[in-house]
Design a protein around this motif. Structure first.
Motif, PDB file in Angstrom:
ATOM      1  N   ASN A  17      28.495 -18.793  16.851  1.00 12.21           N
ATOM      2  CA  ASN A  17      27.826 -17.604  17.357  1.00 12.21           C
ATOM      3  C   ASN A  17      27.636 -16.555  16.267  1.00 12.21           C
ATOM      4  OD1 ASN A  17      27.348 -17.301  20.545  1.00 12.21           O
ATOM      5  ND2 ASN A  17      29.020 -18.743  20.170  1.00 12.21           N
ATOM      6  N   GLN A  18      28.611 -16.418  15.393  1.00 13.35           N
ATOM      7  CA  GLN A  18      28.476 -15.480  14.279  1.00 13.35           C
ATOM      8  C   GLN A  18      27.295 -15.864  13.381  1.00 13.35           C
ATOM      9  OE1 GLN A  18      32.060 -14.588  12.029  1.00 13.35           O
ATOM     10  NE2 GLN A  18      33.325 -14.984  13.823  1.00 13.35           N
ATOM     11  N   SER A  19      27.170 -17.156  13.129  1.00  8.66           N
ATOM     12  CA  SER A  19      26.090 -17.643  12.270  1.00  8.66           C
ATOM     13  C   SER A  19      24.730 -17.430  12.935  1.00  8.66           C
ATOM     14  CB  SER A  19      26.314 -19.133  11.970  1.00  8.66           C
ATOM     15  OG  SER A  19      25.306 -19.638  11.137  1.00  8.66           O
ATOM     16  N   MET A  20      24.619 -17.732  14.217  1.00  5.66           N
ATOM     17  CA  MET A  20      23.380 -17.508  14.969  1.00  5.66           C
ATOM     18  C   MET A  20      23.012 -16.027  14.967  1.00  5.66           C
ATOM     19  SD  MET A  20      24.365 -19.964  18.189  1.00  5.66           S
ATOM     20  CE  MET A  20      22.979 -19.532  19.243  1.00  5.66           C
ATOM     21  N   TYR A  21      23.994 -15.202  15.268  1.00  9.11           N
ATOM     22  CA  TYR A  21      23.782 -13.757  15.384  1.00  9.11           C
ATOM     23  C   TYR A  21      23.354 -13.160  14.045  1.00  9.11           C
ATOM     24  CZ  TYR A  21      24.753  -8.912  16.802  1.00  9.11           C
ATOM     25  OH  TYR A  21      24.641  -7.584  17.097  1.00  9.11           O
ATOM     26  N   TYR A  22      23.974 -13.625  12.971  1.00 12.04           N
ATOM     27  CA  TYR A  22      23.703 -13.100  11.630  1.00 12.04           C
ATOM     28  C   TYR A  22      22.216 -13.188  11.295  1.00 12.04           C
ATOM     29  CZ  TYR A  22      23.776 -12.856   6.490  1.00 12.04           C
ATOM     30  OH  TYR A  22      23.522 -12.536   5.181  1.00 12.04           O
ATOM     31  N   SER A  23      21.621 -14.348  11.548  1.00 15.82           N
ATOM     32  CA  SER A  23      20.212 -14.531  11.185  1.00 15.82           C
ATOM     33  C   SER A  23      19.274 -13.920  12.212  1.00 15.82           C
ATOM     34  CB  SER A  23      19.902 -16.020  11.027  1.00 15.82           C
ATOM     35  OG  SER A  23      20.544 -16.536   9.877  1.00 15.82           O
ATOM     36  N   LEU A  24      19.645 -13.964  13.473  1.00 11.90           N
ATOM     37  CA  LEU A  24      18.755 -13.468  14.522  1.00 11.90           C
ATOM     38  C   LEU A  24      18.640 -11.955  14.517  1.00 11.90           C
ATOM     39  CD1 LEU A  24      17.017 -14.491  16.862  1.00 11.90           C
ATOM     40  CD2 LEU A  24      18.997 -14.234  18.352  1.00 11.90           C
ATOM     41  N   ILE A  25      19.721 -11.276  14.201  1.00 12.08           N
ATOM     42  CA  ILE A  25      19.731  -9.811  14.231  1.00 12.08           C
ATOM     43  C   ILE A  25      19.444  -9.227  12.848  1.00 12.08           C
ATOM     44  CG2 ILE A  25      21.054  -7.791  15.015  1.00 12.08           C
ATOM     45  CD1 ILE A  25      20.429  -9.715  17.202  1.00 12.08           C
ATOM     46  N   GLY A  26      19.172 -10.087  11.883  1.00 10.96           N
ATOM     47  CA  GLY A  26      19.031  -9.634  10.503  1.00 10.96           C
ATOM     48  C   GLY A  26      17.672  -9.074  10.143  1.00 10.96           C
ATOM     49  N   GLY A  27      16.957  -8.531  11.091  1.00 11.82           N
ATOM     50  CA  GLY A  27      15.651  -7.942  10.783  1.00 11.82           C
ATOM     51  C   GLY A  27      14.519  -8.862  11.171  1.00 11.82           C
ATOM     52  N   GLY A  28      13.396  -8.660  10.565  1.00  9.87           N
ATOM     53  CA  GLY A  28      12.218  -9.449  10.912  1.00  9.87           C
ATOM     54  C   GLY A  28      11.220  -8.615  11.697  1.00  9.87           C
ATOM     55  N   LYS A  29       9.979  -9.055  11.696  1.00  9.17           N
ATOM     56  CA  LYS A  29       8.896  -8.274  12.299  1.00  9.17           C
ATOM     57  C   LYS A  29       8.730  -8.544  13.789  1.00  9.17           C
ATOM     58  CE  LYS A  29       6.473 -10.049   8.972  1.00  9.17           C
ATOM     59  NZ  LYS A  29       7.579 -10.390   8.050  1.00  9.17           N
ATOM     60  N   ARG A  30       9.358  -9.619  14.298  1.00 11.19           N
ATOM     61  CA  ARG A  30       9.271  -9.979  15.721  1.00 11.19           C
ATOM     62  C   ARG A  30       7.822 -10.243  16.140  1.00 11.19           C
ATOM     63  NH1 ARG A  30      14.531 -10.656  14.978  1.00 11.19           N
ATOM     64  NH2 ARG A  30      15.866  -8.863  15.452  1.00 11.19           N
ATOM     65  N   ILE A  31       7.000 -10.742  15.224  1.00  6.48           N
ATOM     66  CA  ILE A  31       5.583 -10.928  15.499  1.00  6.48           C
ATOM     67  C   ILE A  31       5.352 -11.846  16.699  1.00  6.48           C
ATOM     68  CG2 ILE A  31       3.436 -11.945  14.614  1.00  6.48           C
ATOM     69  CD1 ILE A  31       3.998  -9.244  13.436  1.00  6.48           C
ATOM     70  N   ARG A  32       6.091 -12.927  16.787  1.00  9.76           N
ATOM     71  CA  ARG A  32       5.832 -13.913  17.845  1.00  9.76           C
ATOM     72  C   ARG A  32       6.146 -13.367  19.238  1.00  9.76           C
ATOM     73  NH1 ARG A  32       6.938 -15.230  13.150  1.00  9.76           N
ATOM     74  NH2 ARG A  32       5.839 -16.890  12.048  1.00  9.76           N
ATOM     75  N   PRO A  33       7.327 -12.818  19.475  1.00  9.46           N
ATOM     76  CA  PRO A  33       7.555 -12.244  20.810  1.00  9.46           C
ATOM     77  C   PRO A  33       6.673 -11.036  21.092  1.00  9.46           C
ATOM     78  CG  PRO A  33       9.441 -11.824  19.372  1.00  9.46           C
ATOM     79  CD  PRO A  33       8.567 -12.824  18.677  1.00  9.46           C
ATOM     80  N   VAL A  34       6.388 -10.231  20.088  1.00 11.55           N
ATOM     81  CA  VAL A  34       5.485  -9.091  20.282  1.00 11.55           C
ATOM     82  C   VAL A  34       4.102  -9.592  20.702  1.00 11.55           C
ATOM     83  CG1 VAL A  34       4.177  -7.319  19.033  1.00 11.55           C
ATOM     84  CG2 VAL A  34       6.654  -7.429  18.792  1.00 11.55           C
ATOM     85  N   LEU A  35       3.633 -10.651  20.058  1.00 11.70           N
ATOM     86  CA  LEU A  35       2.337 -11.227  20.395  1.00 11.70           C
ATOM     87  C   LEU A  35       2.333 -11.738  21.836  1.00 11.70           C
ATOM     88  CD1 LEU A  35      -0.499 -12.166  19.649  1.00 11.70           C
ATOM     89  CD2 LEU A  35       0.523 -14.158  18.521  1.00 11.70           C
ATOM     90  N   ALA A  36       3.430 -12.357  22.250  1.00 15.43           N
ATOM     91  CA  ALA A  36       3.525 -12.851  23.626  1.00 15.43           C
ATOM     92  C   ALA A  36       3.478 -11.703  24.631  1.00 15.43           C
ATOM     93  CB  ALA A  36       4.809 -13.657  23.801  1.00 15.43           C
ATOM     94  N   LEU A  37       4.241 -10.640  24.379  1.00 13.63           N
ATOM     95  CA  LEU A  37       4.275  -9.498  25.290  1.00 13.63           C
ATOM     96  C   LEU A  37       2.922  -8.797  25.350  1.00 13.63           C
ATOM     97  CD1 LEU A  37       7.759  -7.926  24.423  1.00 13.63           C
ATOM     98  CD2 LEU A  37       7.201  -9.483  26.291  1.00 13.63           C
TER      99      LEU A  37
END
Length: 277
Positions: A17-37
């Motif tokens: 979970n630490q490894s998953m969380y580290y990369s998922l919460i580490g920033g990024g533009k969120r383009i794909r979910p933003v595009l979906a919404l």
């Protein structure tokens, strides 16, 4: 909305979970979910209702980045301004974190509250195809196979229609379909996202040459070092900029059926063209 949802996910303190969380919460533009919404909104739907499905796209994207950075593929030590997952948690845990994020994504896609069952089933299949051998993973395989080779423009486009474009296209379709858009509306969103996906990759290729490593959050010039065929290596910077401009115009013209209702999506395309990371 997306970051708030991610923050509420229950993360245990074990190494996975630490490894998953580290990369998922580490920033990024969120383009794909933003595009979906945004796609759900433009067809008249409520973006909040499809939030779990939209967030699943970020999980899939993040898993792909973790695996891309591994020594066997791109061998990148940094991602989003921080050490890559495998440099922090080791290669084995990085691989398993990616596997877990991909699986968790389909758990979210199957959330009973995100849409009518027939729409949801359609989307689960479309996302699976977009993320798999005929989409993102297939594009990544072709990208690796093309290292050190001279490719033409059609071959480069085919790679990136899979590697980058497939999941972006699925993102727009996800929002449109789950929110009850008409087939004409979904077709317009599909055309938009296909052009946007190529534009996104062309901009990535340009930034790999002219970008600042500190702003990018990863080393610039990695494509050149690995001998990858890119839009810039084939067309030069000026030619790549022209291709980028053409794809942005193509994306924006695809939104005509929505008239003034697609201002956000129009501006999103402009953001893709102007982004610096």
């Amino acid at each position: 909305m997306i970051d708030q949802f991610l923050g509420k996910l229950l993360w245990d303190k074990d190494i996975l979970n630490q490894s998953m969380y580290y990369s998922l919460i580490g920033g990024g533009k969120r383009i794909r979910p933003v595009l979906a919404l945004a796609s759900a909104e433009v067809v008249g739907g409520d973006p909040e209702k499809i939030l779990p499905a939209a967030v699943s796209l970020e999980l899939i994207h993040t898993y792909s980045l973790i695996h891309d950075d591994l020594p066997a593929i791109d061998n990148d030590d940094y991602r989003r301004g921080r050490l890559s997952n495998h440099k922090v948690f080791g290669e084995a845990n990085a691989i398993l974190a990616g596997d877990a994020l991909l699986t968790y994504a389909f758990e979210l896609l199957a959330d009973p509250g995100v849409g009518l069952p027939e729409r949801q089933l359609r989307i689960i299949r479309e996302v699976a195809v977009a993320a798999g051998k005929d989409g993102m993973v297939g594009g990544q395989v072709s990208d690796v196979a093309g290292e050190g080779k001279t490719l033409n423009l059609d071959q480069i486009e085919e790679i990136h229609k899979g590697k980058t474009g497939a999941l972006l296209t699925a993102s727009a379709r996800l929002g449109g379909i789950l929110a009850g858009g008409t087939e004409k509306q979904v077709k317009a969103l599909t055309d938009y996202a296909k052009a946007l996906g190529l534009a996104f990759q062309i901009k990535d290729d340009i930034l790999d040459v002219v970008g600042n490593s500190e702003i990018l959050g990863k080393p610039a010039g990695s494509d050149l070092r690995q001998g990858k065929a890119t839009y810039v290596s084939l067309l030069g910077l000026e030619g790549a900029e022209h291709q980028l401009h053409d794809q942005i115009l193509k994306a924006q013209s695809s939104l005509k059926p929505f008239n003034e209702g697609a201002i956000f999506l129009t501006e999103l395309a402009s953001f893709i063209q102007q982004r610096q990371h």
